[in-house]
Design an enzyme around this catalytic site. Structure first.
Site, PDB file in Angstrom:
ATOM      1  N   ASP A 106      30.826 -20.155   4.259  1.00  0.00           N
ATOM      2  CA  ASP A 106      30.856 -21.286   3.422  1.00  0.00           C
ATOM      3  C   ASP A 106      29.433 -21.969   3.819  1.00  0.00           C
ATOM      4  O   ASP A 106      28.780 -21.652   4.574  1.00  0.00           O
ATOM      5  CB  ASP A 106      31.898 -22.341   4.142  1.00  0.00           C
ATOM      6  CG  ASP A 106      31.892 -23.743   3.483  1.00  0.00           C
ATOM      7  OD1 ASP A 106      31.531 -23.844   2.374  1.00  0.00           O
ATOM      8  OD2 ASP A 106      31.876 -24.691   4.552  1.00  0.00           O
ATOM      9  N   ASP A 159      28.131 -25.843   2.990  1.00  0.00           N
ATOM     10  CA  ASP A 159      28.108 -27.127   3.479  1.00  0.00           C
ATOM     11  C   ASP A 159      28.889 -27.239   4.626  1.00  0.00           C
ATOM     12  O   ASP A 159      29.984 -27.331   4.616  1.00  0.00           O
ATOM     13  CB  ASP A 159      28.383 -28.086   2.107  1.00  0.00           C
ATOM     14  CG  ASP A 159      27.742 -28.065   0.995  1.00  0.00           C
ATOM     15  OD1 ASP A 159      26.533 -28.128   1.106  1.00  0.00           O
ATOM     16  OD2 ASP A 159      28.312 -27.793  -0.022  1.00  0.00           O
ATOM     17  N   LYS A 166      37.622 -23.118  -4.699  1.00  0.00           N
ATOM     18  CA  LYS A 166      38.428 -23.362  -3.589  1.00  0.00           C
ATOM     19  C   LYS A 166      39.398 -24.788  -3.713  1.00  0.00           C
ATOM     20  O   LYS A 166      38.790 -25.509  -4.427  1.00  0.00           O
ATOM     21  CB  LYS A 166      37.590 -23.651  -2.155  1.00  0.00           C
ATOM     22  CG  LYS A 166      36.393 -22.453  -1.783  1.00  0.00           C
ATOM     23  CD  LYS A 166      35.761 -22.881  -0.881  1.00  0.00           C
ATOM     24  CE  LYS A 166      34.697 -21.915  -0.638  1.00  0.00           C
ATOM     25  NZ  LYS A 166      33.754 -22.230   0.525  1.00  0.00           N
ATOM     26  N   ASP A 179      34.690 -24.469   7.443  1.00  0.00           N
ATOM     27  CA  ASP A 179      34.905 -25.855   8.111  1.00  0.00           C
ATOM     28  C   ASP A 179      35.878 -26.750   7.900  1.00  0.00           C
ATOM     29  O   ASP A 179      35.984 -27.910   8.263  1.00  0.00           O
ATOM     30  CB  ASP A 179      33.406 -26.346   8.323  1.00  0.00           C
ATOM     31  CG  ASP A 179      33.025 -27.105   7.079  1.00  0.00           C
ATOM     32  OD1 ASP A 179      33.104 -26.456   5.981  1.00  0.00           O
ATOM     33  OD2 ASP A 179      32.319 -28.255   7.275  1.00  0.00           O
TER      34      ASP A 179
END
Length: 222
Positions: free
Chosen positions: A13, A15, A145, A170
């Site tokens: 991922d 960000d 997502k 995250d």
């Protein structure tokens, strides 16, 4: 190494996992919300955490009566986020070392983000496009997502079995995407989703851990 330990690829991922942009995203959301006349509160911070831009736009519009359409708000969010990223982004601790270890071992790395392509390309210019075999951004497929599509697309483009890929995430939406794609997943950060192997930072992630994840030998909460 046994066949069950085969690590075909590591999918990151972006960000909040690879680069420190979560604060910039929140600032962009608050700026757009202020412009819509509906300032955000702390409860909105949690609600917006890890959301794709289209879902974030829907959240903001759900707080106002009338106003612009969702596509217009998506454009506002993307443009505001880009302006903030242009001021510079920082790779999170351990990211550069892990990417170098993967390169040295010949294990491909992919970047799989819920952010739009202009944002992903801007970050890649900062962190080094050469570090990644591929990137997947919002809009590259029909669904973002938490649907499995982004991670399935990345694995397919690499010619890898999703079960032999480890995803580093995250956010709950990202973890759900990775799990539904059939990938092994590890969460990074202070508040991992329940039941997911987790580490505080990428500094705790190395190749032996990634291989144990693929083989299913890492218990939840690690």
């Amino acid at each position: 190494m046994s066949s069950s330990d085969h690590l075909a690829a590591v999918l990151f991922d972006m960000d909040g996992t690879l680069v420190d942009t979560e604060g910039l995203w929140w600032d962009a959301c608050t700026e757009v919300a202020d412009g819509l006349g509906s300032p955000l509160g702390e409860a909105d911070r949690e609600a917006l955490f890890g959301l794709p831009v289209e879902d974030a736009a829907a959240h903001l519009l759900g707080r106002v009566n009338g106003g612009p359409g969702r596509s217009a708000v998506e454009a506002m969010l993307t443009g505001t986020f880009i302006r903030r990223i242009e001021g510079g982004v920082t790779m999170l601790p351990g990211a550069a070392a892990l990417l170098e270890a993967l390169r040295a071992a010949g294990i491909p790395a992919g970047l799989v983000s819920a952010s739009p392509r202009p944002v992903v390309d801007l970050v890649l210019e900062t962190v080094g496009r050469h570090r990644f075999r591929l990137s997947v951004a919002a809009g590259d497929g029909a669904r973002n997502k938490p649907a499995p599509d982004p991670y399935l697309a990345a694995a397919a483009r690499l010619g890898a079995d999703p079960a032999a890929c480890v995803v580093i995430e995250d956010s709950p939406a990202g973890v759900a995407s990775a799990r539904s794609a059939g990938c092994a997943v590890i969460a990074v950060g202070p508040a991992p989703p329940d039941g997911v192997p987790a580490v505080p930072t990428l500094e705790s992630v190395d190749l032996p851990l990634l291989r144990r994840l693929v083989s299913g030998r890492v218990p939840p909460g690690t």
